[in-house]
Motif scaffolding. Sequence first.
Motif, PDB file in Angstrom:
ATOM      1  N   ARG A  96       0.850  -1.201   0.000  1.00 46.75           N
ATOM      2  CA  ARG A  96       0.000   0.000   0.000  1.00 46.75           C
ATOM      3  C   ARG A  96       0.880   1.243   0.000  1.00 46.75           C
ATOM      4  O   ARG A  96       1.912   1.265   0.685  1.00 46.75           O
ATOM      5  N   ASN A 186       5.384  -4.288   8.742  1.00 41.53           N
ATOM      6  CA  ASN A 186       3.961  -4.032   8.505  1.00 41.53           C
ATOM      7  C   ASN A 186       3.256  -5.353   8.780  1.00 41.53           C
ATOM      8  O   ASN A 186       2.984  -6.128   7.880  1.00 41.53           O
ATOM      9  N   PRO A 187       2.966  -5.625  10.050  1.00 38.07           N
ATOM     10  CA  PRO A 187       2.401  -6.931  10.417  1.00 38.07           C
ATOM     11  C   PRO A 187       0.889  -6.945  10.189  1.00 38.07           C
ATOM     12  O   PRO A 187       0.312  -5.913   9.882  1.00 38.07           O
ATOM     13  N   TYR A 189      -2.752  -6.457  11.310  1.00 38.18           N
ATOM     14  CA  TYR A 189      -3.249  -5.686  12.455  1.00 38.18           C
ATOM     15  C   TYR A 189      -4.755  -5.435  12.425  1.00 38.18           C
ATOM     16  O   TYR A 189      -5.263  -4.528  13.082  1.00 38.18           O
ATOM     17  N   VAL A 202      -8.999  -6.495   0.143  1.00 41.50           N
ATOM     18  CA  VAL A 202      -8.635  -7.394   1.256  1.00 41.50           C
ATOM     19  C   VAL A 202      -9.344  -8.757   1.172  1.00 41.50           C
ATOM     20  O   VAL A 202      -8.844  -9.742   1.686  1.00 41.50           O
ATOM     21  N   ALA A 209      -1.866 -12.344   6.406  1.00 39.90           N
ATOM     22  CA  ALA A 209      -1.196 -11.047   6.270  1.00 39.90           C
ATOM     23  C   ALA A 209      -2.032  -9.901   6.832  1.00 39.90           C
ATOM     24  O   ALA A 209      -1.578  -8.760   6.875  1.00 39.90           O
ATOM     25  N   LEU A 210      -3.266 -10.198   7.253  1.00 31.28           N
ATOM     26  CA  LEU A 210      -4.190  -9.121   7.625  1.00 31.28           C
ATOM     27  C   LEU A 210      -4.674  -9.197   9.067  1.00 31.28           C
ATOM     28  O   LEU A 210      -4.779  -8.186   9.756  1.00 31.28           O
TER      29      LEU A 210
HETATM   30  N1  GLN Z   1      -3.485  -1.372   5.667  1.00 28.80           N
HETATM   31  C1  GLN Z   1      -4.113  -2.584   5.242  1.00 28.80           C
HETATM   32  C2  GLN Z   1      -5.606  -2.358   5.077  1.00 28.80           C
HETATM   33  O1  GLN Z   1      -6.214  -1.782   5.933  1.00 28.80           O
HETATM   34  C3  GLN Z   1      -3.878  -3.721   6.216  1.00 28.80           C
HETATM   35  C4  GLN Z   1      -2.456  -4.025   6.311  1.00 28.80           C
HETATM   36  C5  GLN Z   1      -2.101  -4.947   7.422  1.00 28.80           C
HETATM   37  O2  GLN Z   1      -2.906  -5.599   8.086  1.00 28.80           O
HETATM   38  N2  GLN Z   1      -0.846  -5.028   7.634  1.00 28.80           N
HETATM   39  O3  GLN Z   1      -6.174  -2.745   4.081  1.00 28.80           O
END
Ligand code: GLN
Length: 283
Positions: A96, A186-187, A189, A202, A209-210
Amino acid sequence: MIDKPLACEALLTEAAGLIGGDSPRLDAELLLGYVTGWSRTTFRAWPEREVDAALVDRFRTLVERRCEGHPIAHLLGEQEFWSLPLKVNPSTLIPRPDTECLVEAALALDLPRNANVLDLGTGTGAIALALASEQPGWRVSACDAVREAVDLATDNADQLGLPVTVRQSNWFEDLPSVAFDLIVSNPPYIAGNDVHLGEGDVRFEPASALVAGDDGLDDIRQITAKAPAWLSLGGWLILEHGYEQGAAVRQLFTDAGLTCVETRQDYGRRDRFTLGRKQDAER
Ligand code: GLN
């Protein structure tokens, strides 16, 4: 039905009408550019240029997949990050633009010329490769728990000719014991029940990864607890997080004994990442 050759403008108008979303015309141009190898300027300069029947067919197949919601980056197999063309696939997160704000912050730190740098959960390799491209003296390594992501990041490093070592490791579990001057990540989150997981790109990215537990902080908790043992004195930790997680993440950094803890914002002026430092020797 066998497709006939068609003018690019006719194809783009047809596709943009079907695609919907925020940027249907741009999406259509990117897909037609990918199929034909023509630049987006061509479509404007030569709108009646004819596209072969076989390519019309390939283009329409991609447009159908876009209508189903597949991310443009997956259809093109590529996403640009920090001006680097990176290969992407469904094994990991699509880089991103907001993550470039972490890269900028890392580059602005006063690190040694030959700093040891680690990107945890590197995915495509985006952060590690951006840092290596700017600081040839830094020894940049990266890890990911997912084998396919390790292969993808390695491939991207090779393709770009950037010296980033990529290993398979679940966070710090299988890393060689090196003291890092900078650890960046960038874990995952996002909270498991977040409604956004059912919307947009997503839906086609892996949960690994999310998603990070009920509050989205499971992985950040693990990383902050362990990071100090892997940092050199004066070394920095930088973690990306959700825009509502700043206060919780600062608390985790402080609990881990890190100093100079500060949250910064992304391009949309929302809290996006937190920095902290392992206490300096003189203090
Ligand atoms: N920023 C991403 C999103 O909200 C999520 C990235 C992440 O979990 N590392 O789509």
